[in-house]
Design a protein around this motif. Structure first.
Motif, PDB file in Angstrom:
ATOM      1  N   SER A   1       0.815  -1.213   0.000  1.00 35.32           N
ATOM      2  CA  SER A   1       0.000   0.000   0.000  1.00 35.32           C
ATOM      3  C   SER A   1       0.854   1.270   0.000  1.00 35.32           C
ATOM      4  CB  SER A   1      -0.959  -0.006   1.190  1.00 35.32           C
ATOM      5  OG  SER A   1      -2.175   0.589   0.851  1.00 35.32           O
ATOM      6  N   ALA A   2       1.963   1.214  -0.720  1.00 32.26           N
ATOM      7  CA  ALA A   2       2.830   2.377  -0.893  1.00 32.26           C
ATOM      8  C   ALA A   2       2.946   2.682  -2.387  1.00 32.26           C
ATOM      9  CB  ALA A   2       4.199   2.100  -0.282  1.00 32.26           C
ATOM     10  N   CYS A   3       1.845   2.572  -3.065  1.00 32.24           N
ATOM     11  CA  CYS A   3       1.826   2.625  -4.530  1.00 32.24           C
ATOM     12  C   CYS A   3       2.492   3.865  -5.120  1.00 32.24           C
ATOM     13  CB  CYS A   3       0.389   2.511  -5.028  1.00 32.24           C
ATOM     14  SG  CYS A   3      -0.421   0.995  -4.460  1.00 32.24           S
ATOM     15  N   LYS A   4       2.272   5.007  -4.555  1.00 31.07           N
ATOM     16  CA  LYS A   4       2.878   6.236  -5.082  1.00 31.07           C
ATOM     17  C   LYS A   4       4.356   6.337  -4.721  1.00 31.07           C
ATOM     18  CE  LYS A   4      -0.916   8.393  -6.536  1.00 31.07           C
ATOM     19  NZ  LYS A   4      -1.164   8.757  -7.882  1.00 31.07           N
ATOM     20  N   GLN A   5       4.843   5.445  -3.844  1.00 27.07           N
ATOM     21  CA  GLN A   5       6.231   5.476  -3.382  1.00 27.07           C
ATOM     22  C   GLN A   5       6.986   4.197  -3.736  1.00 27.07           C
ATOM     23  OE1 GLN A   5       7.518   8.227  -1.883  1.00 27.07           O
ATOM     24  NE2 GLN A   5       5.545   9.225  -2.125  1.00 27.07           N
TER      25      GLN A   5
END
Length: 124
Positions: free
Chosen positions: A50-54
């Motif tokens: 759940s760190a998709c943008k990172q």
């Protein structure tokens, strides 16, 4: 007990990939497993941190220790990630001194999560 290095295999790092095997997270997972885990560390691929943008992202965890989530990683960072995982595994509480952390762990930490053994009351 042993430290688990979770690697998000579905991380796209804001890239488009028709072939899931070429996603940056999957490539990072392969690089880490090919290099081999340090003593006391197990490398485990997971479908989402759940760190998709990172992404690409990894997490270091062990029961009774602080958990860390790191992002903006690539296969080129594999050696530093494994060095950081070994340093983490060598601690009693998961807290590696600042100077002993690889630079990517100093600059690319996304979260630090307390161990579940901490008291639930706020500190005075």
């Amino acid at each position: 007990m042993s430290t688990t290095l979770y690697v998000c295999t579905t991380c796209k790092a804001d890239e488009v990939h028709e072939d899931d095997a070429q996603r940056p997270g999957a490539v990072l997972h392969r690089a880490l497993t090919a290099a081999g885990a340090p003593e006391g560390v197990e490398i485990v691929g997971v479908e989402c941190l759940s760190a998709c943008k990172q992404g690409a992202a990894v997490a270091l965890s062990e029961p009774g220790k602080w958990t860390y989530v790191y992002g903006r990683l690539s296969a080129e960072d594999a050696a530093d990630i494994l060095q950081g995982a070994a340093a983490y595994a060598a601690t009693d509480d998961g807290l590696v001194t600042w100077r002993e952390r690889p630079v990517i762990f100093r600059k690319q930490s996304l979260a630090r999560i307390p161990p579940f053994t901490l008291p639930k009351e706020p500190a005075a």
